[in-house]
Design a protein around this motif. Structure first.
Motif, PDB file in Angstrom:
ATOM      1  N   GLU A 117      12.292  90.404 124.167  1.00 48.08           N
ATOM      2  CA  GLU A 117      10.953  90.983 124.091  1.00 48.08           C
ATOM      3  C   GLU A 117      10.024  90.125 123.241  1.00 48.08           C
ATOM      4  N   ALA A 118      10.543  89.614 122.111  1.00 49.32           N
ATOM      5  CA  ALA A 118       9.720  88.761 121.250  1.00 49.32           C
ATOM      6  C   ALA A 118       9.454  87.410 121.903  1.00 49.32           C
ATOM      7  N   LEU A 119      10.449  86.866 122.586  1.00 46.46           N
ATOM      8  CA  LEU A 119      10.254  85.580 123.270  1.00 46.46           C
ATOM      9  C   LEU A 119       9.170  85.679 124.333  1.00 46.46           C
ATOM     10  N   LYS A 120       9.071  86.823 124.984  1.00 50.61           N
ATOM     11  CA  LYS A 120       8.052  86.992 126.020  1.00 50.61           C
ATOM     12  C   LYS A 120       6.641  86.850 125.450  1.00 50.61           C
ATOM     13  N   LEU A 121       6.485  87.169 124.165  1.00 51.89           N
ATOM     14  CA  LEU A 121       5.189  86.979 123.529  1.00 51.89           C
ATOM     15  C   LEU A 121       4.782  85.505 123.517  1.00 51.89           C
ATOM     16  N   LEU A 122       5.778  84.621 123.488  1.00 53.78           N
ATOM     17  CA  LEU A 122       5.531  83.188 123.386  1.00 53.78           C
ATOM     18  C   LEU A 122       5.229  82.530 124.733  1.00 53.78           C
ATOM     19  N   ASP A 123       5.384  83.264 125.807  1.00 52.28           N
ATOM     20  CA  ASP A 123       5.179  82.698 127.148  1.00 52.28           C
ATOM     21  C   ASP A 123       3.770  82.111 127.254  1.00 52.28           C
ATOM     22  N   GLY A 124       3.710  80.827 127.577  1.00 55.64           N
ATOM     23  CA  GLY A 124       2.426  80.152 127.678  1.00 55.64           C
ATOM     24  C   GLY A 124       2.048  79.363 126.446  1.00 55.64           C
ATOM     25  N   TYR A 125       2.748  79.594 125.343  1.00 56.38           N
ATOM     26  CA  TYR A 125       2.462  78.883 124.096  1.00 56.38           C
ATOM     27  C   TYR A 125       3.504  77.811 123.776  1.00 56.38           C
ATOM     28  N   ASP A 153       6.157  74.791 124.995  1.00 52.13           N
ATOM     29  CA  ASP A 153       6.432  73.819 126.054  1.00 52.13           C
ATOM     30  C   ASP A 153       7.916  73.502 126.160  1.00 52.13           C
ATOM     31  N   VAL A 154       8.585  73.453 125.018  1.00 58.75           N
ATOM     32  CA  VAL A 154      10.001  73.081 124.979  1.00 58.75           C
ATOM     33  C   VAL A 154      10.762  74.074 124.116  1.00 58.75           C
ATOM     34  N   TYR A 155      11.825  74.631 124.663  1.00 57.68           N
ATOM     35  CA  TYR A 155      12.724  75.477 123.869  1.00 57.68           C
ATOM     36  C   TYR A 155      13.947  74.657 123.471  1.00 57.68           C
ATOM     37  N   LEU A 156      14.313  74.748 122.194  1.00 56.86           N
ATOM     38  CA  LEU A 156      15.427  73.991 121.636  1.00 56.86           C
ATOM     39  C   LEU A 156      16.367  74.959 120.900  1.00 56.86           C
ATOM     40  N   PRO A 157      17.098  75.798 121.654  1.00 56.56           N
ATOM     41  CA  PRO A 157      17.977  76.778 121.007  1.00 56.56           C
ATOM     42  C   PRO A 157      19.378  76.226 120.742  1.00 56.56           C
ATOM     43  N   ASP A 158      20.001  76.757 119.720  1.00 58.92           N
ATOM     44  CA  ASP A 158      21.441  76.577 119.546  1.00 58.92           C
ATOM     45  C   ASP A 158      22.163  77.540 120.470  1.00 58.92           C
ATOM     46  N   PHE A 159      23.360  77.162 120.895  1.00 53.89           N
ATOM     47  CA  PHE A 159      24.340  78.142 121.370  1.00 53.89           C
ATOM     48  C   PHE A 159      25.550  77.936 120.468  1.00 53.89           C
ATOM     49  N   LYS A 160      25.564  78.650 119.359  1.00 53.83           N
ATOM     50  CA  LYS A 160      26.526  78.386 118.294  1.00 53.83           C
ATOM     51  C   LYS A 160      27.936  78.861 118.631  1.00 53.83           C
ATOM     52  N   TYR A 161      28.032  80.035 119.232  1.00 48.31           N
ATOM     53  CA  TYR A 161      29.344  80.667 119.362  1.00 48.31           C
ATOM     54  C   TYR A 161      29.592  81.226 120.756  1.00 48.31           C
ATOM     55  N   ALA A 219      22.348  85.531 122.753  1.00 45.14           N
ATOM     56  CA  ALA A 219      21.950  84.143 122.975  1.00 45.14           C
ATOM     57  C   ALA A 219      21.796  83.841 124.458  1.00 45.14           C
ATOM     58  N   ILE A 220      22.711  84.362 125.284  1.00 46.51           N
ATOM     59  CA  ILE A 220      22.622  84.129 126.729  1.00 46.51           C
ATOM     60  C   ILE A 220      21.340  84.735 127.297  1.00 46.51           C
ATOM     61  N   LEU A 221      21.029  85.967 126.907  1.00 47.65           N
ATOM     62  CA  LEU A 221      19.805  86.601 127.387  1.00 47.65           C
ATOM     63  C   LEU A 221      18.569  85.834 126.922  1.00 47.65           C
ATOM     64  N   ALA A 222      18.602  85.364 125.672  1.00 49.84           N
ATOM     65  CA  ALA A 222      17.472  84.611 125.137  1.00 49.84           C
ATOM     66  C   ALA A 222      17.282  83.303 125.898  1.00 49.84           C
ATOM     67  N   ILE A 223      18.381  82.604 126.171  1.00 53.80           N
ATOM     68  CA  ILE A 223      18.294  81.327 126.869  1.00 53.80           C
ATOM     69  C   ILE A 223      17.816  81.526 128.307  1.00 53.80           C
ATOM     70  N   GLN A 224      18.224  82.619 128.923  1.00 49.50           N
ATOM     71  CA  GLN A 224      17.709  82.936 130.262  1.00 49.50           C
ATOM     72  C   GLN A 224      16.191  83.051 130.239  1.00 49.50           C
ATOM     73  N   GLU A 225      15.663  83.771 129.244  1.00 46.94           N
ATOM     74  CA  GLU A 225      14.219  83.955 129.134  1.00 46.94           C
ATOM     75  C   GLU A 225      13.528  82.630 128.849  1.00 46.94           C
ATOM     76  N   MET A 226      14.129  81.814 127.997  1.00 36.89           N
ATOM     77  CA  MET A 226      13.547  80.507 127.694  1.00 36.89           C
ATOM     78  C   MET A 226      13.427  79.656 128.944  1.00 36.89           C
ATOM     79  N   LYS A 234      13.253  80.751 132.043  1.00 38.79           N
ATOM     80  CA  LYS A 234      12.226  81.335 132.911  1.00 38.79           C
ATOM     81  C   LYS A 234      10.847  80.803 132.543  1.00 38.79           C
ATOM     82  N   GLN A 235      10.617  80.631 131.257  1.00 39.80           N
ATOM     83  CA  GLN A 235       9.304  80.200 130.793  1.00 39.80           C
ATOM     84  C   GLN A 235       9.061  78.700 130.977  1.00 39.80           C
ATOM     85  N   CYS A 236      10.073  77.883 130.692  1.00 40.93           N
ATOM     86  CA  CYS A 236       9.860  76.434 130.653  1.00 40.93           C
ATOM     87  C   CYS A 236      10.432  75.684 131.845  1.00 40.93           C
ATOM     88  N   GLY A 237      11.471  76.235 132.474  1.00 41.35           N
ATOM     89  CA  GLY A 237      12.005  75.614 133.678  1.00 41.35           C
ATOM     90  C   GLY A 237      12.644  74.258 133.466  1.00 41.35           C
TER      91      GLY A 237
END
Length: 305
Positions: A152-160, A162-170, A189-196, A198-201
């Motif tokens: 939900e919070a990541l969706k706020l960033l949609d459009g702002y 350009d590049v997502y750089l997440p860890d997948f630690k575990y 983390a999986i759900l977050a990366i899916q959203e990322m 969707k936004q950046c492709g």
């Protein structure tokens, strides 16, 4: 909770009952209450400067315009920046000051603006980016994350972003709870990366400069003593992030509590935890835009990513 994205002071509503990360603390940060991340209503940063030690397509020769935000929703025992993330080192600044920091970094020649662990300040970051873009910010914006994010919070960033750089630690949630003090890391983390994604492709690289323009890069920290966490292929990230590039990195800096990184004369790293040492061997190969990593305690064991 209602998440606002409108261009006025309504962004503060996101802080009155803060659910910006999976902890969903629900504290009123406007009134000075603190949740797991220790963040208040004002932005707090520890450093804003050029950084030359990110992935080559991010730092390049000119550096990445990195802003280190104070606080974190994890408590990683191996964190190299724990004074910033866990001891909350930094200074409070206003939103207009943050926008000026972005523009200053661009003037210094930064390839991009690199927001490090900024989830707790997403509403304020959005407002600062609006101001900065209006005042001439043109370089890409990188969101540098632990991966433990709220969709939900990541969706706020949609459009702002350009590049997502997440860890997948575990891959191992029990290990996540033991070393970082969090539950259900993998699922979030999986759900977050899916959203990322969707936004950046798909990744877009500037062919002339080699710098990234848009896309998703995933990092993984290979932990000596816990190689199974990295060899585990029950979750194959490419199912969720097709066309992304997956970087596996062994960071050489671990800095807290009972975890100590050492090196043998041959340069092989190993981690000492409570007096027990374990060596790790790494070999890397590239195929179809992915990075395949062989990790083992003894010999080489391939991992098909």
């Amino acid at each position: 909770m209602l998440f606002y994205k409108d261009n006025n002071m309504e962004y503060l509503e996101n802080l009155k009952k803060c659910n910006l990360c999976p902890h969903k603390c629900g504290v009123n940060r406007i009134d000075g209450n603190l949740g797991r991340c220790k963040a208040g209503s004002k932005v707090k940063i520890a450093l804003a400067n050029l950084h030359f030690f990110e992935e080559p397509c991010i730092s390049g020769e000119k550096g990445s315009g990195t802003v280190f935000f104070s606080g974190c929703n994890l408590s990683c025992k191996f964190c190299q920046n724990y004074k910033i993330s866990q001891e909350y080192l930094g200074k409070e600044i206003e939103i207009d000051e943050l926008s000026k920091e972005f523009l200053k970094l661009q003037e210094m020649g930064a390839n991009n603006i690199n927001l490090v662990t900024g989830f707790m300040y997403i509403p304020q970051i959005i407002e600062a980016l609006k101001i900065a873009k209006k005042d001439g910010l043109k370089i890409p914006v990188v969101y540098n994350s632990s991966g433990y994010e709220s969709v939900e919070a990541l969706k706020l960033l949609d459009g702002y972003i350009d590049v997502y750089l997440p860890d997948f630690k575990y891959f191992d949630n029990e290990l996540a709870e033991r070393l970082s003090g969090i539950k259900n890391y993998k699922e979030n983390a999986i759900l977050a990366i899916q959203e990322m994604y969707k936004q950046c492709g798909k990744l877009e690289i500037n062919e002339e400069t080699g710098m990234i323009k848009k896309g998703l890069i995933i990092r993984h920290l290979a932990l000596p003593n816990y190689i199974e966490n990295s060899k585990n292929d029950e979750v194959r990230l490419e199912r969720y992030t097709a066309y992304s590039t997956l970087f596996f990195a062994l960071f050489e800096l671990y800095g807290k509590k009972d975890l100590t990184l050492c090196r043998t004369d041959s340069g092989k790293p190993y981690l000492i935890e409570n007096g027990n040492a374990s060596k790790i061997q790494i070999s890397i190969s590239h195929s179809d835009g992915f990075v395949a990593v062989a990790l083992s305690d003894e010999g080489d064991i391939g991992v098909d990513i």
